[in-house]
Design a protein around this motif. Sequence first.
Motif, PDB file in Angstrom:
ATOM      1  N   ALA A 155       8.433   5.623  -3.528  1.00 54.25           N
ATOM      2  CA  ALA A 155       7.401   4.685  -3.969  1.00 54.25           C
ATOM      3  C   ALA A 155       8.071   3.510  -4.689  1.00 54.25           C
ATOM      4  CB  ALA A 155       6.424   5.380  -4.892  1.00 54.25           C
ATOM      5  N   SER A 156       7.831   2.348  -4.186  1.00 54.69           N
ATOM      6  CA  SER A 156       8.472   1.168  -4.751  1.00 54.69           C
ATOM      7  C   SER A 156       7.814   0.766  -6.073  1.00 54.69           C
ATOM      8  CB  SER A 156       8.349   0.029  -3.739  1.00 54.69           C
ATOM      9  OG  SER A 156       9.101  -1.056  -4.151  1.00 54.69           O
ATOM     10  N   THR A 157       8.618   0.563  -7.082  1.00 53.84           N
ATOM     11  CA  THR A 157       8.086   0.120  -8.378  1.00 53.84           C
ATOM     12  C   THR A 157       8.853  -1.117  -8.841  1.00 53.84           C
ATOM     13  OG1 THR A 157       9.543   1.727  -9.471  1.00 53.84           O
ATOM     14  CG2 THR A 157       7.246   2.377  -9.129  1.00 53.84           C
TER      15      THR A 157
ATOM     16  N   ALA B   2       5.354  -9.023   5.870  1.00 54.98           N
ATOM     17  CA  ALA B   2       5.952  -7.853   5.207  1.00 54.98           C
ATOM     18  C   ALA B   2       5.119  -6.612   5.482  1.00 54.98           C
ATOM     19  CB  ALA B   2       6.024  -8.099   3.697  1.00 54.98           C
ATOM     20  N   CYS B   3       5.587  -5.483   4.980  1.00 53.09           N
ATOM     21  CA  CYS B   3       4.871  -4.197   5.120  1.00 53.09           C
ATOM     22  C   CYS B   3       4.676  -3.544   3.745  1.00 53.09           C
ATOM     23  CB  CYS B   3       5.691  -3.196   5.922  1.00 53.09           C
ATOM     24  SG  CYS B   3       6.135  -3.731   7.550  1.00 53.09           S
ATOM     25  N   GLY B   4       3.646  -2.748   3.628  1.00 50.80           N
ATOM     26  CA  GLY B   4       3.461  -1.879   2.461  1.00 50.80           C
ATOM     27  C   GLY B   4       3.446  -2.647   1.143  1.00 50.80           C
TER      28      GLY B   4
ATOM     29  N   LEU C  98      -2.141   2.122  -3.535  1.00 47.33           N
ATOM     30  CA  LEU C  98      -1.068   2.609  -2.647  1.00 47.33           C
ATOM     31  C   LEU C  98      -0.172   3.605  -3.382  1.00 47.33           C
ATOM     32  CD1 LEU C  98       0.382   2.455   0.101  1.00 47.33           C
ATOM     33  CD2 LEU C  98       1.726   0.566  -0.798  1.00 47.33           C
ATOM     34  N   LYS C  99       0.130   3.298  -4.649  1.00 50.42           N
ATOM     35  CA  LYS C  99       0.984   4.218  -5.424  1.00 50.42           C
ATOM     36  C   LYS C  99       0.332   5.590  -5.536  1.00 50.42           C
ATOM     37  CE  LYS C  99       3.904   2.474  -5.176  1.00 50.42           C
ATOM     38  NZ  LYS C  99       4.250   1.217  -4.614  1.00 50.42           N
ATOM     39  N   LEU C 100      -0.959   5.581  -5.854  1.00 56.00           N
ATOM     40  CA  LEU C 100      -1.646   6.866  -6.062  1.00 56.00           C
ATOM     41  C   LEU C 100      -1.766   7.652  -4.750  1.00 56.00           C
ATOM     42  CD1 LEU C 100      -2.925   8.409  -8.429  1.00 56.00           C
ATOM     43  CD2 LEU C 100      -5.117   7.403  -7.822  1.00 56.00           C
TER      44      LEU C 100
HETATM   45  C1  AGP Z   1       6.261   1.461  -1.125  1.00 55.74           C
HETATM   46  O1  AGP Z   1       5.869   2.225  -2.208  1.00 55.74           O
HETATM   47  C2  AGP Z   1       6.207   2.100   0.146  1.00 55.74           C
HETATM   48  N1  AGP Z   1       6.947   3.306   0.163  1.00 55.74           N
HETATM   49  C3  AGP Z   1       6.306   1.244   1.404  1.00 55.74           C
HETATM   50  O2  AGP Z   1       5.032   0.705   1.541  1.00 55.74           O
HETATM   51  C4  AGP Z   1       7.330   0.111   1.489  1.00 55.74           C
HETATM   52  O3  AGP Z   1       7.037  -0.887   0.573  1.00 55.74           O
HETATM   53  C5  AGP Z   1       7.323  -0.448   2.914  1.00 55.74           C
HETATM   54  O4  AGP Z   1       7.719   0.556   3.795  1.00 55.74           O
HETATM   55  C6  AGP Z   1       8.186  -1.668   3.093  1.00 55.74           C
HETATM   56  O5  AGP Z   1       9.523  -1.401   2.847  1.00 55.74           O
HETATM   57  P1  AGP Z   1      10.564  -2.572   2.636  1.00 55.74           P
HETATM   58  O6  AGP Z   1      10.169  -3.321   1.427  1.00 55.74           O
HETATM   59  O7  AGP Z   1      11.883  -1.902   2.510  1.00 55.74           O
HETATM   60  O8  AGP Z   1      10.481  -3.438   3.855  1.00 55.74           O
END
Ligand code: AGP
Length: 580
Positions: free
Chosen positions: A388-390, A288-290, A459-461
């Motif tokens: 920003a994913s929460t 995964a990413c981020g 990462l959020k900050l």
């Molecule tokens: C999350 O706050 C980010 N904006 C970013 O890291 C994100 O989680 C990441 O780009 C992965 O995205 P996805 O879950 O849609 O694959």
Amino acid sequence: MCGICSAIGGENKIFEVLNGLKKLEYRGYDSSGIAYFDNGKIKVIKSIGEIKNLEKEIDNSLYSNNVIGHTRWATHGKVSFENAHPHLSQDKRYALVHNGIVENFETLREKLLSDIDFLSQTDTEVLVNLIAKQQGSTLQKLISACSLVEGSFALCLQHEKEQKIYLAKRKSPLMVAKNEHGCMASSDMSVFAGRFETCYIMNDNEFAVMDNKNILFFDKNGKKIEKNAIFIKNCDFCEENNSEKYFMLKEIKEQSLVIKRTFFKYFVENVFLQFDDLKKYKSFHFIACGTAFHSALLGARFIQKFCHKKCEVSVASEFRYDDNVLSKKCLYVFVSQSGETADTIACAEIVANRGFDTMAVTNVPYCSLNNLTKFVLPTFAGKEVAVASTKAYTAQVFTLLILALKISGHNYSQILKNFSNTFEIEKPDENVVNFVSGFKKIFFIGRQQDYVTSLEGALKLKEIAYVNCLGMAGGELKHGTLALVDGQTLVIALSTQFSLKEKMESNIQEVKARGGKILLLSQFEPMVDVDMFVPLAKFEEFLMPIVGIVPLQFLAFAYATKLGLNPDKPRNLAKSVTVE
Ligand code: AGP
């Protein structure tokens, strides 16, 4: 990244496309624009920044029944008026909007388009001129140009003399819908919600032609193909009503609801019936990413803890270039909110093409990742708009916990039910917010599962308040980073595991001894001197990553808004990273 939207039909489509672009703004907001038919000519309106700026440029009386639109996240070429889409061919007969990257655009420009005077630095302007240069009908030209392209695209093309919109897709999402008022194309389904009952999801290397009434589909050889429509459910996924000032705040607050919904889906509706099929795997590899990478780290911990199976976790952008030794006994799990992240998709393709088993953990129904994998484990966060994913993160963490518990056969349903019934979202006190926002140098520390929460909190900050901070393992501090700690440093420490409480307290002492300030988040009363304490609600230890992240999300949100920043649209970022 970028969002594209186009509409054609018997009535005015200007505002339909504009409203569509607003829903796609999460995909990028560097610039936006539309191209529209006006008395036999293609006209273009563009603007820098958010869609609201484009809206200001558009007169209320503007009318056109053939419109293509774009909201940009810059890749090739800086953020500028010239680089904003749509782009016209030099002869002005074609207009194009494009989501994706033409990787060989420089070669194409030099070898095939040396006679063109380009107005922008974009790969899209190369593409529209390449199309114009091909032979045959517009569809044939489009197909032929796309065959020369290396890279990804979802695109909408107009020709000034045809009441049609041409579409092509490879590796970037594109879907189309029709009703009695005309046809529409979009990067995501939420644009269709409320207007269309069904839609068609285009696959890679498919082409389509929309006119006022119909959509025809073609393969890469120009042969007509039939496609099945899918129902656009009236689902909360498309829900975007927001009574809060910012989506991020709404989404943070929604998390207790998301946990309840997730429990209901997996324990009452039993939406996933293949948990038993997953028991045969001897190991799990998460990719995964981020933020999704952080939830994957926790997923791996849960599988190891409850199933005693070996787990690995990889960042997708690294995995795709690793010399991977894959195993038939391993399940490769791709975690992604959007299901459209280019690096994650590339990894899923690599694994699936080599014949190994894959699973997507995604929040968006019908996303590209789901099409590639053997299993799909959905998360039920509902539509997440803020960059920003929460709530998607907590939904992923809770779903991966359920996955581990279901595979292990442990009966924890009562504990999870109790959690889903009682977990409340609590905001940290104003004095904590004021305290934290006084620091410009911040480290987040934790051990084991709290280490993951530290990474996510940092990462959020970073992403919404632009604070140069770092999440790290508490035990690592003394191996270098402690040299940075001084009286102007804040260390946010997490301690949610009783067995590691004293170890964390030692780390806190190390910081205090160097003059650093401490904010501790824990469900245990601190036995050491801290500057600020945020008590966490008490639940089973394995649920504490969900409890612990919430105050950190609030703190990042408050820090950003105190600085006057818009937390929903942080600079340089976009919600869905569909380029490498
Ligand atoms: C999350 O706050 C980010 N904006 C970013 O890291 C994100 O989680 C990441 O780009 C992965 O995205 P996805 O879950 O849609 O694959």
